[in-house]
Write a protein that holds these residues in place. Structure first.
Motif, PDB file in Angstrom:
ATOM      1  N   ARG A   1      -0.157  -2.526  -0.933  1.00 38.67           N
ATOM      2  CA  ARG A   1      -1.233  -2.120  -1.834  1.00 38.67           C
ATOM      3  C   ARG A   1      -0.806  -0.976  -2.757  1.00 38.67           C
ATOM      4  O   ARG A   1      -1.076  -0.991  -3.949  1.00 38.67           O
ATOM      5  N   ARG A   2      -0.152   0.017  -2.160  1.00 39.72           N
ATOM      6  CA  ARG A   2       0.228   1.164  -2.983  1.00 39.72           C
ATOM      7  C   ARG A   2       1.314   0.787  -3.994  1.00 39.72           C
ATOM      8  O   ARG A   2       1.361   1.310  -5.112  1.00 39.72           O
ATOM      9  N   ARG A   3       2.187  -0.133  -3.583  1.00 37.35           N
ATOM     10  CA  ARG A   3       3.221  -0.596  -4.524  1.00 37.35           C
ATOM     11  C   ARG A   3       2.582  -1.363  -5.685  1.00 37.35           C
ATOM     12  O   ARG A   3       3.047  -1.284  -6.828  1.00 37.35           O
ATOM     13  N   TRP A   4       1.507  -2.105  -5.386  1.00 42.60           N
ATOM     14  CA  TRP A   4       0.729  -2.780  -6.450  1.00 42.60           C
ATOM     15  C   TRP A   4       0.326  -1.773  -7.536  1.00 42.60           C
ATOM     16  O   TRP A   4       0.551  -1.986  -8.731  1.00 42.60           O
ATOM     17  N   ILE A   5      -0.251  -0.655  -7.088  1.00 40.15           N
ATOM     18  CA  ILE A   5      -0.715   0.365  -8.032  1.00 40.15           C
ATOM     19  C   ILE A   5       0.466   1.060  -8.708  1.00 40.15           C
ATOM     20  O   ILE A   5       0.431   1.380  -9.899  1.00 40.15           O
ATOM     21  N   GLU A   6       1.534   1.241  -7.960  1.00 40.06           N
ATOM     22  CA  GLU A   6       2.713   1.882  -8.544  1.00 40.06           C
ATOM     23  C   GLU A   6       3.296   1.031  -9.672  1.00 40.06           C
ATOM     24  O   GLU A   6       3.591   1.518 -10.760  1.00 40.06           O
TER      25      GLU A   6
END
Ligand SMILES: [Zn+2]
Length: 466
Positions: free
Chosen positions: A365-370
């Motif tokens: 999920r955080r990589r999605w936003i990154e």
């Protein structure tokens, strides 16, 4: 100015996942309050948005779009008005579009023309890169001025001889200038001179269908150009950002450069992650819907791209949104694939497709936003205004329902184009509400924004350089 409290959601940024309420005032994020502290700010807020069970994420930053771009005698079918509205529907609140220098013209004339197209028409914020189509002494000097004004990135083409193409000498000179003025060189890395020979040979042999577009634009010619661009940037001492990387062999070149510690960055696009040469081979000229450059690759290349996104050898996912209608535009290339306008629609689909990649286990999920928000904002000098949810940041915020189901279709999308490259694809997750600088743009699946709300964003320089 209205203060807004977004309550009860899971705030996801590139750095953190926090159960927090987000307070917005004067168009910016004021504070995040941890849910379990019992602080209730509801009575003080003018407006409360219930995000219970939803994600609260930064608005997407799409660093590669071409609204109204001229190509092969026609124009990309989204205007800044329709394209930025569609972007908002898809959870993207900032685009960086490409202003184009005409051959024989100044950068200033090109930039002014793009300002005129966008000014007063955008639903969300926008900035510009500059395409250098004609590198000369005057252009090189103008680059310095543009960097100071907030147009800090310059795209060059190793493809499209006779149109946007620059030879190695011109590329080197632009890179040398960027090394001094702090600009970031963006490269379309394909060996266009060699490709044009293969195009001519294919057409002479009667190979005119869309699928030959993919066959002549060889992966090795993408890898060769990527390698050459990297070496030229090393000689010049400039950073390099390679756009729309699609081939395994090109990712390998980037990985090697990054292992050497060079300021070399790679971008890919959803079409290379989700589509393939199988689409280009669709019968009855349907393959034309998928003609873009670099081209779609055989499906095996997708694994290398996903891996590159996990290892950061690819660090940004942009769309290269450049839509042409199937009827009346893609048509121009019936009987000659080289006349099919190059480009795919996608500005509305990027955040959802990448969320699907989270669901499918390709990225976190955080990589999605990154990949979709934070890194493009840092890469192109928009951070911390854009790309994150933190005190002081612009309140560009999306309430995202991770459980909603949707089917992508031209029937329901908002881009001004008569087909979808992802027609019929099922997606888990959907944008529910979108704020741009604290103002509602999408509210409960309705567009409540307006043309002209979006403001031009002068940008700083790339934030990944020492
Ligand atoms: Zn492009």
């Amino acid at each position: 100015m209205t203060s807004t409290l977004i309550r009860g959601g899971l705030v996801v940024t590139a750095a953190e996942e926090t159960h927090a309420d987000v307070l917005v005032d004067h168009g910016r994020v004021v504070a995040l309050f941890a849910r379990d502290t019992g602080t209730d700010l509801t009575p003080g807020a003018d407006r409360v948005i219930d995000a219970t069970g939803k994600y609260v994420i930064p608005g997407g930053v799409d660093a590669h779009t071409h609204m109204e771009m001229p190509f092969g005698g026609t124009y990309a079918s989204d205007t800044f008005e329709t394209g930025t509205r569609a972007a908002a529907w898809g959870g993207t609140t900032t685009i960086v579009d490409f202003a184009i220098q005409g051959v024989g013209k100044s950068l200033r004339e090109g930039l002014d023309a793009w300002h005129a197209k966008a000014d007063g028409r955008c639903a969300v914020d926008y900035g510009f890169h500059m395409i250098l189509a004609d590198v000369n002494d005057r252009t090189l000097k103008e680059m310095d001025t543009l960097v100071e004004e907030g147009v800090t990135s310059f795209k060059l083409f190793m493809a499209y001889p006779g149109v946007f193409y620059s030879d190695d000498g011109k590329i080197l000179r632009a890179m040398q200038r960027a090394a001094v003025n702090g600009g970031l060189i963006m490269m379309h890395a394909e060996n266009g001179i060699a490709i044009d020979v293969l195009v001519e040979q294919a057409l002479a042999a009667g190979k005119t269908d869309p699928r030959y577009h993919g066959e002549v634009r060889k992966a090795l010619l993408e890898a060769e150009a990527t390698h050459r661009a990297i070496q030229l940037s090393r000689v010049a001492g400039s950073p390099l950002y390679v756009v729309h990387v699609s081939a395994t062999e090109a990712v390998e070149e980037l990985a090697r450069a990054r292992d050497l510690g060079l300021n070399v960055f790679g971008e890919t696009c959803p079409q290379y992650l989700f589509l393939s040469t199988d689409n280009l081979a669709e019968p009855d000229f349907e393959g034309a819907k998928y003609v873009c450059s670099t081209p779609l690759r055989p499906v095996e290349h997708q694994a290398a791209l996903w891996r590159g996104l996990r290892t950061n050898d690819l660090s940004v996912v942009s769309t290269d949104h450049c839509p042409f209608c199937f009827t009346g535009q893609k048509d121009l290339g019936r009987g000659d694939f080289s006349r099919i306008p190059n480009g795919l629609p996608g500005v509305e689909n990027r955040m959802d497709l990448l969320h699907q990649a989270v669901v499918d286990g390709h990225i976190t999920r955080r990589r999605w936003i990154e990949l979709a928000c934070a890194t493009p904002a840092r890469m192109f000098g928009l951070h911390p205004r854009k790309g994150t949810i933190a005190p002081g940041a612009d309140a560009d915020i999306v309430v995202y329902d991770p459980r909603a189901e949707q089917v992508i279709s031209a029937e329901t999308h908002h881009m001004n184009v008569d087909y979808s490259a992802y027609e019929g694809r099922r997606i888990t997750g959907r944008v529910e509400t979108v704020l741009s600088r604290g103002e509602l743009v999408i509210e409960g699946r309705e567009f409540v924004g307006r043309a002209g709300h979006g403001q031009y964003q002068p940008r700083g320089t790339c934030q990944y350089l020492l």
